[in-house]
Write a protein that holds these residues in place. Sequence first.
Motif, short mmCIF file in Angstrom:
data_model
loop_
_atom_site.label_atom_id
_atom_site.label_comp_id
_atom_site.label_asym_id
_atom_site.label_seq_id
_atom_site.Cartn_x
_atom_site.Cartn_y
_atom_site.Cartn_z
N SER A 1 0.87 -1.19 0.00
CA SER A 1 0.00 0.00 0.00
C SER A 1 0.89 1.22 0.00
O SER A 1 1.84 1.29 0.78
N LEU B 1 -4.99 -2.92 14.15
CA LEU B 1 -4.08 -4.01 14.50
C LEU B 1 -2.70 -3.46 14.80
O LEU B 1 -2.24 -2.53 14.14
N TYR C 1 0.19 -3.91 11.84
CA TYR C 1 0.04 -3.35 10.49
C TYR C 1 0.36 -1.86 10.56
O TYR C 1 -0.06 -1.19 11.51
C1 ANZ Z 1 -7.03 7.50 6.90
C2 ANZ Z 1 -7.94 7.07 5.86
C3 ANZ Z 1 -8.91 7.79 5.23
C4 ANZ Z 1 -7.71 5.76 5.50
C5 ANZ Z 1 -9.67 7.18 4.23
C6 ANZ Z 1 -8.40 5.09 4.54
C7 ANZ Z 1 -9.40 5.83 3.90
P1 ANZ Z 1 -4.57 -0.59 3.30
O1 ANZ Z 1 -5.06 -0.14 1.95
O2 ANZ Z 1 -5.05 -1.94 3.66
O3 ANZ Z 1 -3.08 -0.44 3.45
N1 ANZ Z 1 -5.04 1.52 8.79
C8 ANZ Z 1 -3.73 1.84 8.86
N2 ANZ Z 1 -3.13 1.09 9.80
C9 ANZ Z 1 -4.06 0.27 10.30
C10 ANZ Z 1 -4.05 -0.72 11.30
N3 ANZ Z 1 -2.93 -1.02 11.97
N4 ANZ Z 1 -5.19 -1.39 11.57
C11 ANZ Z 1 -6.32 -1.08 10.90
N5 ANZ Z 1 -6.40 -0.14 9.96
C12 ANZ Z 1 -5.28 0.54 9.65
O4 ANZ Z 1 -5.26 0.35 4.38
C13 ANZ Z 1 -4.61 1.44 4.89
C14 ANZ Z 1 -5.63 2.24 5.66
O5 ANZ Z 1 -6.11 1.40 6.72
C15 ANZ Z 1 -5.04 3.45 6.27
O6 ANZ Z 1 -5.47 4.65 5.60
C16 ANZ Z 1 -5.75 3.53 7.61
O7 ANZ Z 1 -6.91 4.27 7.34
C17 ANZ Z 1 -6.08 2.11 7.93
F1 ANZ Z 1 -10.59 7.86 3.61
O8 ANZ Z 1 -6.06 6.45 7.01
B1 ANZ Z 1 -6.57 5.24 6.34
#
Ligand code: ANZ
Length: 857
Positions: free
Chosen positions: A228, A329, A332
């Motif tokens: 990602s 988690l 991750y």
């Molecule tokens: C803000 C955000 C806004 C996000 C948005 C997504 C959409 P992938 O694609 O699977 O890499 N994330 C990051 N670390 C995480 C963790 N340890 N446990 C659960 N969720 C976590 O997903 C990355 C997105 O998953 C990251 O981007 C974070 O949410 C979440 F409109 O940040 B996002």
Amino acid sequence: MESRYTPAEIEEKWQKDWAEQGLYKTSEDPSKPKFYALSMFPYPSGNLHMGHVRVYTIVDVIARIRRMQGYRVLNPMGWDAFGLPAENAAIERGIHPAKWTYQNIDQMRQQLDQLGISFDWEREVTTCSPDYYRWTQWIFLQFFQAGLAYQKEATVNWDPIDQTVLANEQVDSEGRSWRSGAKVERKQLRQWFLKITDYADQLLTDLDQLSGWPEKVRLMQANWIGKSTGAQVTFTTKTGDAIVVFTTRPDTLWGATFMVLSPEHPLVEKLTTKKQAKAIKAYQEAAAAKSDIDRTAEGREKTGVWTGSYAINPVNEAKIPIWIADYVLMDYGTGAIMAVPAHDQRDFEFARQFNLPIQVVVQPEGETLDGATMTAAHPGDGVMVNSGPLNGIPAGKEKGQSVEAAIQWLEKHGKGKGTANYRLRDWLISRQRYWGAPIPIVHCPQCGAVPVPETDLPVRLPEDVEFSGRGASPLAKLDSWMNVPCPTCGTAARRETDTMDTFIDSSWYFLRYPDAKNEQQVFDPDKINSWMPVDQYVGGIEHAILHLLYSRFFTKVLRDRGLLNCDEPFQRLLTQGMVQGKTYKNPRTGKYVIPANITDFANPIDPETGEALEVVYEKMSKSKYNGVAPGDVVNKYGADTARMFILFKAPPEKDLEWDEADVEGQFRFLNRVWRLVTEFVDRRSPIADQHSALSKDEKDLRRAIHIAIKEVTDDLQGDYQFNTAVSELMKLSNALTDASCKDTAVYAEGIRTLLILLAPFAPHIAEELWHELGHTDSIHTQSWPAVDPDALVADEITLVIQVMGKTRGTIQVPANADKAALEQYARESEIARRHIEGKEIKKVIVVPGKLVNFVLG
Ligand code: ANZ
Ligand code: ZN
């Protein structure tokens, strides 16, 4: 010669003869191009099943053809011989794992030999043998020295049935063990890991080199690695602590209205206020018991607790609450997120659950979203709003420039940076079991983890152990084995009692075959570089991730240690389909009926309920009563028929339905070949060896011979279309049967060619008949025949005559006739004249080489 085709009389005889001659000993002749053919080595369960027969037959045909084509071929076999079944047998039956394993190996080697597979047994490797695992341990030390093997305390997957930990890859999507099927539990343990994450990017980008792999497997690996791209952004707290988050959507930073830490995050304790401490502690304990899969299941009601603290959003100085929740988690990203409820569904559900504010920052075209009224997150495209410097920029992960712009802004203001994150985790390799390679480490109270010196390898498994299957590993109960002086300082120390995951053994076995008996080195660099990479690998799709990813990782690490030259171990990969057996199933109860209890196979009836049964093909299994034992087939029809059937019935990558009638069909075909050749031998008269002034019959036969050579060769070149290759052999055999020029040199060429083309498929009968022809050398050392392009040119072609699109007959015409000539031949033919005479011809359609169609008025 009045003989019948009796496989039992010839197969064993030739197998012995080939072994005595050393016919399949690997040639190391450097003047020949190399070809490394490899089948995934089996676990020695003791019994060969049809799936094995299929893989080894496929690889054998490939190896045999390449030898005949002038390659030096390496076609080795070995045993993936460590693992739990042996230990369980020890617990259940009191037989030592080594004894059980070696008995099984002997049994399976014999079963393999019955199939006439051309393995070079001099290169056999057995992973549980000390002269193999010595080098497994040596390789572990290479990883250790490179900083790629380390210990850490971690929450791990614990298999309560097998009483051991498992790697992430070994737990399926429902949270069950790949081996025992048990629901995996969570445990906190100090374990050994290999740092596969250091190679995540290479493992991903080098997939591009693997054009000879099924697209599906490459995709599965890419998804498993799970890259990602996004940014790391630093938030600060009142206590002055920095909370770094990973986000794929840094463009939505202005919409972050709260933060969520994983319950295991190291800052949780410090950030938790007195008032919230009890609730936080209780939540942490509840979360620890849940698996990642349970924690992240979609649509599950969101839970969480506020820590009592706030963080400052670095882009707009907004004060936002910090929560903990189990959907985040720890392993991750950074274990912490900025929550953007307007644009992330999980965050949206969480915000609604706990009445947290929702701020829209991406406004979709033609809509006006409002945080107060929206019913789901909007993860899609739009235009940036409420976002200071980003306002007006087209937004969205795919089309927008907003992510790029946000990263630039963060980097410029020192508040974050663009980064990639991987789903791939480090590989947990400790196993608390006996039957594996001991990890060659001594734990010293003074020096810590000390590698066993190379000269002391192998660290042998002790033989006098007790197998209970409960509690600690048998090794951890054996003081005499465990207590040793530290190799560095001599202080009383303890051996590591964990053994290595057996997937380590299979991550490098293909590197041992090129130099299998080397006692000084893991392998000689010249030998390894002269054979690697494997040219064709064949095995099951179930290894699409685990084994294939690990092997690629090992190859890259050993390359970086200067031990070999290639980037990728397996140039081409074929994943063979399943062998399915016929089942009789009651569609209502779902129960399978034993075939012996069925009286009428045309209309099978459930003897218990009287209901009609359904006939379906499914993966062979004892519980479905649809297994076919390779030994039974070989005894009844011979190995050659079994091989022919397997190759003919389906393309190698497709599932194959075991069908007795089709097995019979192949047996009959081999009988026809037998008669054809024996009749030819009986009748044989001296033949002039020249092709000038051939009769039409001879020309036709010669053409059939060379078409067969061409087609079979082409079918085996790239995609291994064995099924169509076998059809070509059948066509050639028919052409020989029908030929009227049986006393000519051309016919003799046909018989010889048929046998040579057949040899890789049905090696025994081909060898027997070859000797019937009077040869004294082996057919398997003959050169693959070359196509004579002149022979392919047809003198005549068959032209279809149609009237009003309806076929009325065919005529023979010269192959070189042009369009006008073809029309002329057609008009003058008897067939056409009968239908067109006296009628008005409106149009004549000529398809060169094929047909002439008269359209009447
Ligand atoms: C803000 C955000 C806004 C996000 C948005 C997504 C959409 P992938 O694609 O699977 O890499 N994330 C990051 N670390 C995480 C963790 N340890 N446990 C659960 N969720 C976590 O997903 C990355 C997105 O998953 C990251 O981007 C974070 O949410 C979440 F409109 O940040 B996002
Ligand atoms: Zn020490």
